[in-house]
Design a protein around this motif. Structure first.
Motif, PDB file in Angstrom:
ATOM      1  N   LYS A  23       0.788  -1.231   0.000  1.00 26.42           N
ATOM      2  CA  LYS A  23       0.000   0.000   0.000  1.00 26.42           C
ATOM      3  C   LYS A  23       0.825   1.288   0.000  1.00 26.42           C
ATOM      4  CE  LYS A  23      -3.860  -2.179  -0.045  1.00 26.42           C
ATOM      5  NZ  LYS A  23      -3.295  -3.493  -0.360  1.00 26.42           N
ATOM      6  N   LEU A  26      -0.436   4.049  -2.160  1.00 28.68           N
ATOM      7  CA  LEU A  26      -1.844   4.414  -1.967  1.00 28.68           C
ATOM      8  C   LEU A  26      -2.078   5.247  -0.716  1.00 28.68           C
ATOM      9  CD1 LEU A  26      -3.551   1.014  -2.867  1.00 28.68           C
ATOM     10  CD2 LEU A  26      -2.965   2.913  -4.378  1.00 28.68           C
ATOM     11  N   ILE A 256     -10.647   3.326  -4.957  1.00 28.32           N
ATOM     12  CA  ILE A 256      -9.236   3.696  -4.947  1.00 28.32           C
ATOM     13  C   ILE A 256      -8.625   3.274  -6.287  1.00 28.32           C
ATOM     14  CG2 ILE A 256      -6.983   3.273  -3.880  1.00 28.32           C
ATOM     15  CD1 ILE A 256      -8.792   4.856  -2.070  1.00 28.32           C
ATOM     16  N   ALA A 258      -5.398   2.137  -8.108  1.00 28.39           N
ATOM     17  CA  ALA A 258      -4.093   1.596  -7.727  1.00 28.39           C
ATOM     18  C   ALA A 258      -3.347   1.118  -8.959  1.00 28.39           C
ATOM     19  CB  ALA A 258      -4.276   0.434  -6.749  1.00 28.39           C
TER      20      ALA A 258
END
Length: 280
Positions: A23, A26, A256, A258
């Motif tokens: 992550k 992000l 989200i 990504a």
């Protein structure tokens, strides 16, 4: 935003492993949904630990874990014996070659937990795409990557991670055990399970022998909902698909965008939709 700085290295802690679904890229999108202060932080799917390291300066303590005992072992040695670990990694870096990589990859039955921790980091830094994958026997089976000068031993990175991990209890446990913990309203739980596949060709949903099935996703949704019903702060990431949206209907669902970092075809490493589930 409160940040933690390692007094030993002068560096902000960050992941020392490359992990499928990590992550790190992000965190900017996650930030509006993260608490500013946490008593105890819980993360049962630890992986690369990007969210933990990002939040380390905001928490009093942490309970970190994974169902993969080899990953838990690595984090324990980074926390408790980082200097000894660095000595082993220096040796791996000195001896690194194609033949040496496959020799180390075949060392499935090392008895020393310190040697196993150094082996996992070495393989992670030198294997194809930094991918961690086990076969049904629990043996690491990823081929060597095409790196000219892999950074196998990074003292500053590992010492900064070690400093941040001093506040963490690290052990092997499954997400279901959180139901028996006495959590307060100032604690925070983050779930980052193996993602549900969004197509027949995106079936990589686990990095270890244990797998993560549709039933497991439903069991996780039950744990998430139960904790939320108790008024506890919870957040979860997963693939953005109808199945996951149905499981978490009624919660805050935040799309989200990504980057797909790990794919066998370079042309398919583009942007992909993920879902962040939050409560409250």
């Amino acid at each position: 935003m409160t940040a933690v700085l390692s007094t030993q290295t002068g560096l902000h802690p960050r992941p020392f492993l490359k992990w499928a679904g990590g992550k790190g890229r992000l965190l900017g999108q996650y930030e509006p949904f993260l608490p500013t202060a946490i008593d105890t932080y819980y993360e049962p799917f630890l992986g690369g630990g990007a969210v933990f390291f990002h939040l380390a300066g905001r928490m009093q303590r942490a309970v970190l874990g994974d169902i993969n005992p080899e990953l838990v072992n690595v984090y324990c040695y980074v926390r408790d014996q980082v200097e000894s670990l660095l000595l082993h990694l220096w040796e791996h870096q000195r001896r690194h070659s194609v033949d040496y990589y496959y020799q180390v990859r075949q060392q499935h039955n090392l008895r020393s937990p310190l040697e196993r921790a150094a082996r996992l980091i070495y393989l992670n830094k030198t294997c194809y795409n930094g991918l961690y994958r086990e076969n049904s026997q629990g043996h690491f089976n990823v081929p060597i990557g095409k790196y000219k000068s892999p950074n196998i031993c990074d003292p500053l990175l590992l010492r900064a991670a070690s400093a941040a991990l001093q506040k963490a209890e690290i052990r092997t446990f499954s997400f279901e055990t959180l139901l028996s913990r006495s959590l307060s309203s100032r604690d925070f739980v983050y779930f980052d399970p193996p993602y549900h596949p969004i197509s027949p060709t995106s079936s990589f949903t686990s990095y270890s022998r244990y797998g993560f099935s549709r039933d497991d996703q439903q069991a996780l949704a039950h744990v998430f909902s139960t904790l939320a019903a108790r008024g506890q702060r919870v957040m979860l990431s997963n693939s953005d698909c109808e199945f996951i949206r149905d499981l978490y209907q009624g919660f805050n669902l935040q799309p989200i965008l990504a980057a797909r970092a790990i794919n066998s075809r370079a042309g398919q490493r583009g942007k992909i939709g993920e879902l962040l589930v939050t409560f409250p």
